[in-house]
Design a protein around this motif. Structure first.
Motif, short mmCIF file in Angstrom:
data_model
loop_
_atom_site.label_atom_id
_atom_site.label_comp_id
_atom_site.label_asym_id
_atom_site.label_seq_id
_atom_site.Cartn_x
_atom_site.Cartn_y
_atom_site.Cartn_z
N TYR A 177 40.46 29.67 49.39
CA TYR A 177 40.20 30.67 48.35
C TYR A 177 38.92 30.34 47.60
CZ TYR A 177 45.13 31.93 49.00
OH TYR A 177 46.32 32.31 49.53
N SER A 178 38.72 29.06 47.30
CA SER A 178 37.53 28.68 46.53
C SER A 178 36.25 28.95 47.32
CB SER A 178 37.61 27.22 46.08
OG SER A 178 37.68 26.36 47.21
N ALA A 179 36.26 28.70 48.61
CA ALA A 179 35.08 28.99 49.44
C ALA A 179 34.82 30.49 49.49
CB ALA A 179 35.27 28.43 50.85
N TYR A 180 35.88 31.27 49.65
CA TYR A 180 35.73 32.73 49.69
C TYR A 180 35.23 33.26 48.35
CZ TYR A 180 38.52 32.55 54.01
OH TYR A 180 38.99 32.29 55.27
N ALA A 181 35.77 32.72 47.26
CA ALA A 181 35.38 33.19 45.93
C ALA A 181 33.90 32.98 45.66
CB ALA A 181 36.22 32.48 44.86
N LYS A 182 33.33 31.92 46.22
CA LYS A 182 31.90 31.64 46.03
C LYS A 182 31.02 32.64 46.78
CE LYS A 182 32.44 26.68 45.37
NZ LYS A 182 32.26 25.36 45.98
N LEU A 183 31.53 33.20 47.86
CA LEU A 183 30.72 34.05 48.73
C LEU A 183 30.97 35.54 48.59
CD1 LEU A 183 30.85 32.03 52.09
CD2 LEU A 183 28.98 32.11 50.42
N THR A 184 32.17 35.92 48.21
CA THR A 184 32.54 37.34 48.28
C THR A 184 31.91 38.19 47.19
OG1 THR A 184 34.37 38.89 48.56
CG2 THR A 184 34.66 37.15 46.90
N GLU A 185 31.69 39.43 47.53
CA GLU A 185 31.26 40.44 46.55
C GLU A 185 32.44 41.30 46.11
OE1 GLU A 185 27.69 42.72 47.47
OE2 GLU A 185 27.23 41.25 49.03
N ILE A 186 33.60 41.12 46.73
CA ILE A 186 34.80 41.90 46.41
C ILE A 186 35.38 41.38 45.09
CG2 ILE A 186 37.11 42.60 47.19
CD1 ILE A 186 34.95 43.53 49.14
N THR A 187 35.60 42.28 44.14
CA THR A 187 36.22 41.85 42.89
C THR A 187 37.72 41.70 43.10
OG1 THR A 187 36.50 44.16 42.18
CG2 THR A 187 34.48 43.02 41.47
N GLU A 188 38.29 40.77 42.37
CA GLU A 188 39.73 40.55 42.46
C GLU A 188 40.51 41.68 41.80
OE1 GLU A 188 40.83 35.94 42.40
OE2 GLU A 188 39.90 36.62 40.54
N ASP A 189 41.78 41.79 42.20
CA ASP A 189 42.69 42.70 41.51
C ASP A 189 43.00 42.07 40.16
OD1 ASP A 189 44.74 44.28 40.56
OD2 ASP A 189 46.23 43.47 41.93
N ASN A 190 42.58 42.76 39.12
CA ASN A 190 42.81 42.26 37.76
C ASN A 190 43.85 43.08 37.03
OD1 ASN A 190 40.94 40.06 37.77
ND2 ASN A 190 39.29 41.56 37.75
N GLY A 191 44.92 43.45 37.74
CA GLY A 191 46.00 44.16 37.11
C GLY A 191 45.83 45.66 37.08
N VAL A 192 45.08 46.20 38.03
CA VAL A 192 44.89 47.65 38.11
C VAL A 192 46.25 48.32 38.27
CG1 VAL A 192 43.97 49.49 39.57
CG2 VAL A 192 42.59 47.46 39.11
N SER A 193 46.48 49.38 37.50
CA SER A 193 47.76 50.07 37.63
C SER A 193 47.62 51.52 38.08
CB SER A 193 48.52 50.00 36.30
OG SER A 193 47.76 50.59 35.27
N SER A 194 46.45 52.09 37.95
CA SER A 194 46.23 53.47 38.35
C SER A 194 46.01 53.56 39.85
CB SER A 194 45.00 54.02 37.61
OG SER A 194 44.44 55.12 38.29
N ALA A 195 46.77 54.42 40.51
CA ALA A 195 46.61 54.61 41.95
C ALA A 195 45.19 55.06 42.28
CB ALA A 195 47.63 55.61 42.48
#
Length: 157
Positions: free
Chosen positions: A82-100
C-alpha cells in the motif's frame, strides 16, 4: 537470476517496468476504491451500482496480476505494498463518499487517470519494440475506455 536476453535493452526494460509499476499502483488503487464503493453504495440505484462496481473491481483484480507479471517478465520487482502504491498513484482514496453520483464521478476520473497513464507509456514501449507490453497497454486502454464510457453515460440526464 540468469541474464535476461529477450531483445529489449536493459535500460529500456527497467524504464518500461518502472512505468508499469506506476500503472500497477493506479490500477490497484482504483481496485480498492471501486471495491469500497461496492460495499458502501446506497440509494435508488443501489442494486445496479452494487453489481456494476463488483464487475469493475473483479476486472481490476485480474488486471493487477497481468500488469505485475509483465513487470516480472521484464526482470524487475513488481511493487506490492500500500505504501509503495500510495507514493505513485494519482487515484484519490475513498474518503467516506456517500453520494452514488459522486462515486460514479470519482470512478470515472480514476478510469481516465489509468487510461492516460497507460497511453503515456506507448512512446517508450514502441521505441523498445516491446510488442508484449504494447498489447497489454492496448487491452487495458480498451477496457478502461469502455468502463469510462459506461460511467459517463450514467451521469447524463
Amino acid at each position: 537470476m540468469s541474464k535476461i536476453n529477450i531483445g529489449i535493452k536493459e535500460q529500456d526494460r527497467e524504464a518500461i517496468a518502472e512505468g508499469l509499476n506506476q500503472l500497477l499502483a493506479d490500477t490497484y488503487s482504483l481496485y480498492l476504491k471501486t471495491h469500497s464503493f461496492h460495499w458502501n453504495v446506497t440509494g435508488p440505484m443501489f442494486n445496479t451500482l452494487h453489481l456494476m462496481f463488483e464487475q469493475q473491481y473483479t476486472e481490476l483484480a485480474l488486471a493487477v496480476d497481468v500488469i505485475a507479471e509483465r513487470v516480472r517478465a521484464l526482470g524487475a520487482r513488481a511493487l506490492g505494498s500500500y505504501s509503495a502504491y500510495a507514493k505513485l498513484t494519482e487515484i484519490t482514496e475513498d474518503n467516506g463518499v456517500s453520494s452514488a453520483r459522486t462515486m460514479i464521478e470519482e470512478l470515472l476520473e480514476g478510469q481516465e487517470i489509468v487510461i492516460r497513464k497507460a497511453r503515456s507509456l506507448y512512446p517508450l514501449v514502441n521505441g523498445a519494440d516491446d510488442e508484449a507490453t504494447n498489447d497489454l497497454l492496448t487491452q487495458r486502454i480498451q477496457t478502461h475506455e469502455k468502463t469510462a464510457w459506461m460511467l459517463r453515460s450514467m451521469l447524463e440526464e
